[in-house]
Write a protein that holds these residues in place. Structure first.
Motif, short mmCIF file in Angstrom:
data_model
loop_
_atom_site.label_atom_id
_atom_site.label_comp_id
_atom_site.label_asym_id
_atom_site.label_seq_id
_atom_site.Cartn_x
_atom_site.Cartn_y
_atom_site.Cartn_z
N SER A 330 0.54 -1.24 -0.10
CA SER A 330 -0.46 0.36 -0.05
C SER A 330 0.39 1.52 0.09
N CYS A 331 0.31 1.88 -0.42
CA CYS A 331 0.54 3.33 -0.38
C CYS A 331 0.17 5.02 0.30
N ASP A 332 0.63 5.97 0.59
CA ASP A 332 -0.39 7.12 1.32
C ASP A 332 0.38 8.03 0.36
N VAL A 333 -0.80 8.19 -0.37
CA VAL A 333 -0.47 10.10 -0.68
C VAL A 333 -1.21 10.92 -0.45
N GLY A 334 -1.18 12.00 -0.76
CA GLY A 334 -2.09 13.36 -0.59
C GLY A 334 -1.67 14.26 -1.47
N THR A 372 -4.01 0.62 -2.24
CA THR A 372 -3.28 -1.34 -1.99
C THR A 372 -3.47 -1.26 -3.42
N VAL A 373 -2.54 -2.91 -3.53
CA VAL A 373 -2.60 -3.02 -4.75
C VAL A 373 -2.43 -4.49 -4.19
N ASP A 377 3.39 -12.95 -3.03
CA ASP A 377 4.41 -12.16 -2.44
C ASP A 377 5.17 -12.09 -3.01
N ASP A 378 5.39 -13.32 -4.34
CA ASP A 378 7.11 -12.97 -5.13
C ASP A 378 6.99 -11.57 -6.40
N ASP A 379 5.71 -10.91 -6.21
CA ASP A 379 5.42 -10.09 -6.73
C ASP A 379 5.42 -8.78 -6.19
N ILE A 380 6.27 -8.39 -5.20
CA ILE A 380 6.43 -7.02 -4.50
C ILE A 380 7.03 -5.85 -5.97
N ALA A 385 5.30 -0.73 -8.08
CA ALA A 385 5.72 0.31 -9.26
C ALA A 385 4.39 0.65 -9.85
N VAL A 386 3.49 0.21 -8.91
CA VAL A 386 2.15 0.81 -9.55
C VAL A 386 1.76 1.46 -8.51
#
Length: 446
Positions: A330-334, A372-373, A377-380, A385-386
């Motif tokens: 996951s990421c956290d943007v504003g 969240t994408v 586990d083997d494709d992090i 990149a997303v």
């Protein structure tokens, strides 16, 4: 390390070297992995314990990681190889609540929701309200300048912190701020420490501001939309309107489906997105009704107004629900609130381009999004990149790479995308001045 015995003489059984217990404190809740095997764990019970640990680490140039409840999502609390872990979980006392001054003095290990509950017994409440409030700590909130559900009305953690006690890298104790409403003496070291992610010092006590509990019965509202663009435009209209929500949250269809599967509550999964929120005060019901009307004017297909907290509780379930589904990247943007519709549209296009399911929830009232994408586990790397593309989009819309989770280690590579060379050099100079041996959370945050 032979010299560890010196620290043991000061700390006794609060210095832990048993591998199993140390390992339990070696990581946070992010996807970042601990870097090797830490030397020892300090289970601090006082400011003196933290000061002794840092003075020793400073003398021996040992890297230090700082850990509270381990709920961080940016890898900022992960242990270092050969490093010292300082755990503040045991420093969990609410030292005082002053009803007249509307402040509380707390240790860093206090659970955020427990402080709020204690304040409410005095007719007050603690405004910052992270979604993980029932498990995260005040110290962790201060370290990352955490936000949460009530930010649209009350601001972030920095807005609630009046004064701090901080142990510096060499073991000296710094006291910042004051209980007064106005204070312009010297540099604002309190604000400097809030959000510094454990890189400048370790907070061992905080004086935080409280507010009176609003009169009347809170009122919740919900609006469903067929597309994210319409929901984003509705949020912009609400924030710019006369009604003032205390909570304004947005969940895309994928998130609602995941939450409803995790803990069914009768929510109908929308085609595009669901907006939920809450109003407070004696006019709460009228404000909620006005917000629902605004949503209809901007394309809502269904609305609901209720005096139940069920809608807000559903939003709080997003993180555990996503985790249970196996979604952890996951990421956290504003972004500026006026650009919400654009970023939601862009996230949809990014999801299609990468052929990846992206689930997004947002503190919509302040433009803070958490995407969240879906990945194995083997494709992090592909999932990352997303998230990088989503972050670049946020920056292109005048936004930020992180709104509340912090940079940590997970987002360190993105730092130059937002901060220019002069800004990074200035921050490095501050770090060098306060931590000349670079022992405090090195290689993270800045």
């Amino acid at each position: 390390m032979d010299d560890l015995q010196t620290l043991r003489q000061q700390l006794g059984d609060r210095l832990v070297t048993e591998p199993g217990r140390v390992a339990q404190h070696a990581h946070d809740s992010s996807r970042a992995e601990p870097a090797g095997t830490p030397l020892a764990l300090v289970e601090a019970s006082s400011t003196a314990d933290v000061a002794a640990a840092l003075a020793w680490a400073h003398a021996h140039a040992v890297p230090v990681s700082v850990r509270g409840a381990g709920t961080g999502l940016a890898g900022g609390a992960n242990a270092y190889d050969g490093g010292l872990i300082v755990s503040l979980a045991g420093m969990n006392q609410i030292l005082s609540i002053d009803q007249n001054e509307r402040v509380a003095v707390v240790q860093p290990g206090v659970i955020t929701a427990e402080l709020d509950a204690a304040a409410r017994l005095e007719g007050l409440f603690y405004p910052p309200d992270p979604a993980s409030a029932r498990s995260c700590t005040i110290g962790g909130n201060i370290a990352t300048n955490a936000g949460g559900l009530r930010c649209v009305a009350h601001g972030v953690t920095r807005d609630a912190v009046a004064a701090l006690e901080v142990v510096l890298a060499d073991g000296r104790v710094l006291r910042t701020g004051s209980r007064t409403r106005k204070n312009v003496v010297g540099y604002d070291l309190t604000s400097l420490m809030v959000g510094s992610e454990g890189t400048l010092g370790i907070v061992t006590e905080a004086t935080v501001r409280l507010k009176p509990v609003p009169l009347g019965t809170p009122c919740s509202f919900r609006a469903s939309f067929d597309d994210l663009d319409s929901a984003g435009r509705a949020v912009t209209a609400i924030v710019g309107g006369a009604a003032t929500p205390e909570v304004l949250e947005l969940m895309d269809a994928a998130s609602v489906e995941i939450i409803e599967s995790f803990q069914p509550s009768g929510l109908t999964v929308p085609r595009g997105a669901m907006l939920v929120g809450q109003t407070v005060g004696v006019t709460a019901a009228a404000q909620a009704a006005a917000i629902a009307e605004t949503c209809v004017a901007h394309g809502a297909t269904e609305t609901e107004v209720s005096d139940s907290d069920a809608l807000i509780e559903a939003r709080r379930l997003s993180n555990p629900a996503l985790t249970a589904r196996g979604l952890k990247i996951s990421c956290d943007v504003g972004v500026p609130v006026a650009r919400l519709a654009e970023i939601f549209h862009g996230i949809t296009e990014i999801s299609r381009t990468h052929d990846r399911l992206v689930s997004t929830v947002a503190h919509a009232g302040d433009g803070n999004l958490h995407s969240t994408v879906d990945c194995a586990d083997d494709d992090i790397a592909a999932a990352d990149a997303v998230l990088d593309d989503i972050t670049r989009l946020a920056l292109a819309l005048g936004g930020t790479i992180t709104g509340e989770h912090g940079v940590g280690s997970v987002k360190l590579h993105e730092l130059p995308w937002q901060l220019d060379e002069v800004s990074r050099a200035t921050q490095a100079a501050i770090k060098q001045a306060l931590d000349p041996r670079g022992i405090l959370t090195p290689g993270r945050g800045i």
